[in-house]
Design an enzyme around this catalytic site. Structure first.
Site, PDB file in Angstrom:
ATOM      1  N   HIS A 140      13.943  23.828 -18.588  1.00 36.07           N
ATOM      2  CA  HIS A 140      13.730  25.273 -18.665  1.00 36.07           C
ATOM      3  C   HIS A 140      14.267  25.792 -19.993  1.00 36.07           C
ATOM      4  O   HIS A 140      15.257  25.291 -20.528  1.00 36.07           O
ATOM      5  CB  HIS A 140      14.415  25.995 -17.501  1.00 36.07           C
ATOM      6  CG  HIS A 140      15.914  25.943 -17.553  1.00 36.07           C
ATOM      7  ND1 HIS A 140      16.678  26.972 -18.068  1.00 36.07           N
ATOM      8  CD2 HIS A 140      16.795  24.991 -17.160  1.00 36.07           C
ATOM      9  CE1 HIS A 140      17.967  26.658 -17.980  1.00 36.07           C
ATOM     10  NE2 HIS A 140      18.073  25.460 -17.424  1.00 36.07           N
ATOM     11  N   HIS A 142      13.452  29.237 -23.236  1.00 37.25           N
ATOM     12  CA  HIS A 142      12.563  30.259 -23.804  1.00 37.25           C
ATOM     13  C   HIS A 142      11.700  29.632 -24.903  1.00 37.25           C
ATOM     14  O   HIS A 142      11.906  29.856 -26.100  1.00 37.25           O
ATOM     15  CB  HIS A 142      13.389  31.414 -24.360  1.00 37.25           C
ATOM     16  CG  HIS A 142      14.184  32.141 -23.320  1.00 37.25           C
ATOM     17  ND1 HIS A 142      13.641  32.548 -22.122  1.00 37.25           N
ATOM     18  CD2 HIS A 142      15.489  32.544 -23.300  1.00 37.25           C
ATOM     19  CE1 HIS A 142      14.565  33.167 -21.408  1.00 37.25           C
ATOM     20  NE2 HIS A 142      15.698  33.171 -22.089  1.00 37.25           N
TER      21      HIS A 142
END
Length: 355
Positions: A140, A142
């Protein structure tokens, strides 16, 4: 011999007798078969069927408790969009990884840059596909969507994501930069000390609340192409939609996060078994909330909605929402205020060749 003269422990069975010399049916012959023998035969058949049923249940339970080799090779990538409840969802993955036996890895890019260099793309793809010690894995971060097929990968990772109403996401991000949240309250934020409200920013035409700041969810789904990051690009919007339906297993919305969690648990129990209950009862599920956030006025919302950029980002959000609701309608039902998953509604038949 009449039927009445048969002994009580015998059953008369009759079948036609065929003559090889003639193509006509010979007189019917009747044979006496003991009822006890037939009862024993039926009992034996029932025992065999029971054993087969029990074996099937044991195999099913064994398969459920012992992940297959393919499941142990699974990789999920959650390229999380900022301020979409991504931390709340990721906390569930961290809480379940020990129990469900998988690894969670945070992709921490320099200055949270969502675009990787070409060499970092190669390194990342190599890590994800070849780092066997870390499989199964949940990555995970951005980072914008990365197309693994360009790198000659045979088995691509499973992409998931969550998006949010674009104005609500921008408002949350605006106040987050100034006041932080309850996840790490002591951390100094980039705009800390700026007391200007979102409405005041819009009224003054400030840069932190400008329509251009809405352009984020589209490029995150569009990917590592230059056109994705050209604000207002129609091509980027279409590419983002294409990737959403073709490259992502499931894309949820912040406003209906519980449904998203429930559907993931049903589709990927190897990772998310127990996620729904954890979301409902866990302390970390609703941990992160932006501090000092004030809802924008109707005037501020109307001003942002006049921009072509909002219209495109909202178009993408509505597209994602419709797709999510379509998938949910075929997976979940509501009864007495509670959601429940539909049972398997397909099966196999007419299986050939027969053994």
């Amino acid at each position: 011999m009449s039927f009445a003269s048969q002994p009580p422990n015998l059953l008369l069975t009759c079948q036609p007798s065929f003559s090889p010399e003639r193509s006509i049916t010979a007189p019917i012959k009747c044979n006496a078969v003991p009822i006890v023998e037939r009862a024993i035969a039926r009992h034996e058949v029932r025992e065999i069927e029971q054993r087969h049923t029990q074996d099937g249940v044991r195999e099913r339970d064994s398969a459920a408790s012992s992940p297959s080799e393919g499941e142990d090779d699974l990789v999920i990538i959650y390229n999380r969009v900022p301020k979409t409840a991504s931390t709340s969802f990721t906390n569930i993955a961290y809480d379940l990884c020990g129990k469900n036996h998988y690894h969670v890895l945070h992709i921490n890019t320099t200055k949270n840059n969502p675009v990787m260099s070409i060499q970092d793309q190669m390194r990342f793809v190599k890590n994800v596909t070849e780092w066997r010690e870390m499989k199964p894995a949940f990555y995970h971060g951005h980072v914008s969507f990365l197309d693994f097929t360009k790198f000659g990968v045979k088995r691509k990772p499973i992409y998931i994501n969550v998006i949010r109403d674009p104005i609500e996401r921008l408002v949350s991000y605006y106040y987050f930069l100034r006041f932080g949240d309850d996840y790490r309250p002591g951390l100094r934020r980039r705009k800390q000390g700026d007391k200007k409200t979102f409405d005041e920013c819009v009224s003054a035409g400030g840069s932190d609340c400008a329509p251009e700041k809405l352009w984020l969810q589209i490029p995150f789904f569009c990917g590592h192409y230059s056109e994705c990051w050209n604000v207002g690009s129609q091509w980027a919007l279409e590419q983002a939609k294409y990737n959403l339906v073709n490259e992502y297993l499931l894309v949820g919305v912040t406003e209906e996060l519980e449904d998203f969690v429930m559907m993931l648990e049903a589709a990927l129990p190897r990772f998310f078994k127990g996620a729904t209950e954890l979301y409902k009862t866990g302390k970390k599920s609703h941990l992160r909330k932006t501090s000092e956030k004030k809802p924008p006025t109707k005037e501020s919302i109307a001003k942002l909605q006049q921009s072509a950029i909002w219209k495109m980002e909202n178009d993408f959000y509505e597209f994602a929402l419709e797709q999510f609701q379509f998938v949910r309608a075929h997976a979940v039902r509501e009864k007495d205020g509670e959601l429940y998953l539909l049972a398997q509604n397909f099966f196999y038949e007419k299986i050939y060749p027969k053994n």
